[in-house]
Enzyme design. Sequence first.
Site, mmCIF file in Angstrom:
data_model
loop_
_atom_site.group_PDB
_atom_site.id
_atom_site.type_symbol
_atom_site.label_atom_id
_atom_site.label_comp_id
_atom_site.label_asym_id
_atom_site.label_seq_id
_atom_site.Cartn_x
_atom_site.Cartn_y
_atom_site.Cartn_z
ATOM 1 N N HIS A 266 -10.279 0.756 -1.892
ATOM 2 C CA HIS A 266 -9.065 0.600 -2.919
ATOM 3 C C HIS A 266 -9.534 0.217 -4.431
ATOM 4 O O HIS A 266 -9.263 -0.970 -4.793
ATOM 5 C CB HIS A 266 -8.201 -0.701 -2.380
ATOM 6 N N GLU B 147 -7.235 5.364 -4.626
ATOM 7 C CA GLU B 147 -7.759 4.639 -3.545
ATOM 8 C C GLU B 147 -8.049 5.949 -2.631
ATOM 9 O O GLU B 147 -7.212 6.805 -2.273
ATOM 10 C CB GLU B 147 -6.765 3.698 -2.999
HETATM 11 O O1 TA6 Z 1 -2.280 0.170 -3.533
HETATM 12 C C1 TA6 Z 1 -1.247 0.063 -2.919
HETATM 13 C C2 TA6 Z 1 -0.899 -1.017 -2.200
HETATM 14 O O2 TA6 Z 1 -0.541 -0.898 -0.747
HETATM 15 C C3 TA6 Z 1 0.359 -1.546 -3.060
HETATM 16 O O3 TA6 Z 1 1.581 -1.467 -2.318
HETATM 17 C C4 TA6 Z 1 0.088 -3.131 -3.530
HETATM 18 O O4 TA6 Z 1 0.483 -3.846 -2.451
HETATM 19 C C5 TA6 Z 1 -1.561 -3.063 -3.691
HETATM 20 O O5 TA6 Z 1 -1.737 -2.055 -2.300
HETATM 21 C C6 TA6 Z 1 -2.072 -4.325 -3.560
HETATM 22 O O6 TA6 Z 1 -1.971 -4.987 -2.250
HETATM 23 P P1 TA6 Z 1 -2.685 -6.410 -2.276
HETATM 24 O O7 TA6 Z 1 -2.489 -6.790 -0.849
HETATM 25 O O8 TA6 Z 1 -4.294 -6.253 -2.622
HETATM 26 O O9 TA6 Z 1 -1.899 -7.257 -3.224
#
Ligand code: TA6
Length: 304
Positions: free
Chosen positions: A172, A275
């Site tokens: 990510h 990601e």
């Molecule tokens: O990057 C996609 C995602 O699933 C978004 O919906 C947002 O929630 C992000 O990840 C960050 O997630 P986190 O749990 O690290 O705040």
Amino acid sequence: MNRYIDQLNQKYGINGHILFKAMAGDYPPCAILKSDFSICEISLYGAHVLSFIPADSVDLLMLSSKAVYKRGKAIRGGIPICWPWFGPNAAERTLPAHGFARISEWLVSNSGINQNDVPFIKFYLESNEESKKYWPCKFRLELTVMASSSLSVSLTTFSKDFQDMTISNALHSYLKISSINDIEITGIENTQYIDSTDNDKRKLQKGPLRISGEVDRAYINTENDCFISDPGLNRIICVSKQNSKTTVIWNPWIKKGNTLVDFDYNGFEKMVCIETANAVNNTITLKPGGRHTVSMNIQQSVWK
Ligand code: TA6
């Protein structure tokens, strides 16, 4: 903790190339990979790449200055590892978002430098009583990081179970940019995506992506490289990948970004997540004893 760090440096440290350093309190240490090409820092908590700075350049990754370094909390920024599920756990919403790999303490299994003096390190996480609280399957997870003039990261899942296991995953990556208004993302043209900001509607990306509001999209069935053109930092960042069929692009924009306590104020302006994932309808099923490796490489080139 100092004894642990001494042991790590003794066993896996390499003079001038790989060093382990303490973090505050009893928080797991960090590994620093250094060469003529770059410097890279990785937390053993979550095997989480925190920064990657090519020589004479600017960090390719964004790390929030408000990131929380406490067990049980994922570090905001860098490259969180989403595993064994991406996003919320569909079956049990009380389970941690993006799985438990990024909120687990990993161990070191190997380190070295290759023939070009490029340092690499390998971390692992194995199923145990702690992981069973989240997920019943038996597994071994390995992350290998190699820091040359580009950053290579690969995540291998080994099934140690006697039945099939289905996972979704993502590296990510939070990429550092000059300004969200000035960048353009290519590599996802003519690709279908699921729009999480619009009731998960399936849409088609026609041309390059410019961001002017919250973006949370899973581009599916794509193995293409992605490029961020950033004139403000005079660079193009390329995220290339292997064995990943999903590319997620996220920017929380003002409203959501400023509700995240571990996000810098208006931090959305200086980051975009690209990601390297296998998620939505690109999940992976491993047979007993099977394995799957997803890899990515992040590098920069001069914009003009
Ligand atoms: O990057 C996609 C995602 O699933 C978004 O919906 C947002 O929630 C992000 O990840 C960050 O997630 P986190 O749990 O690290 O705040």
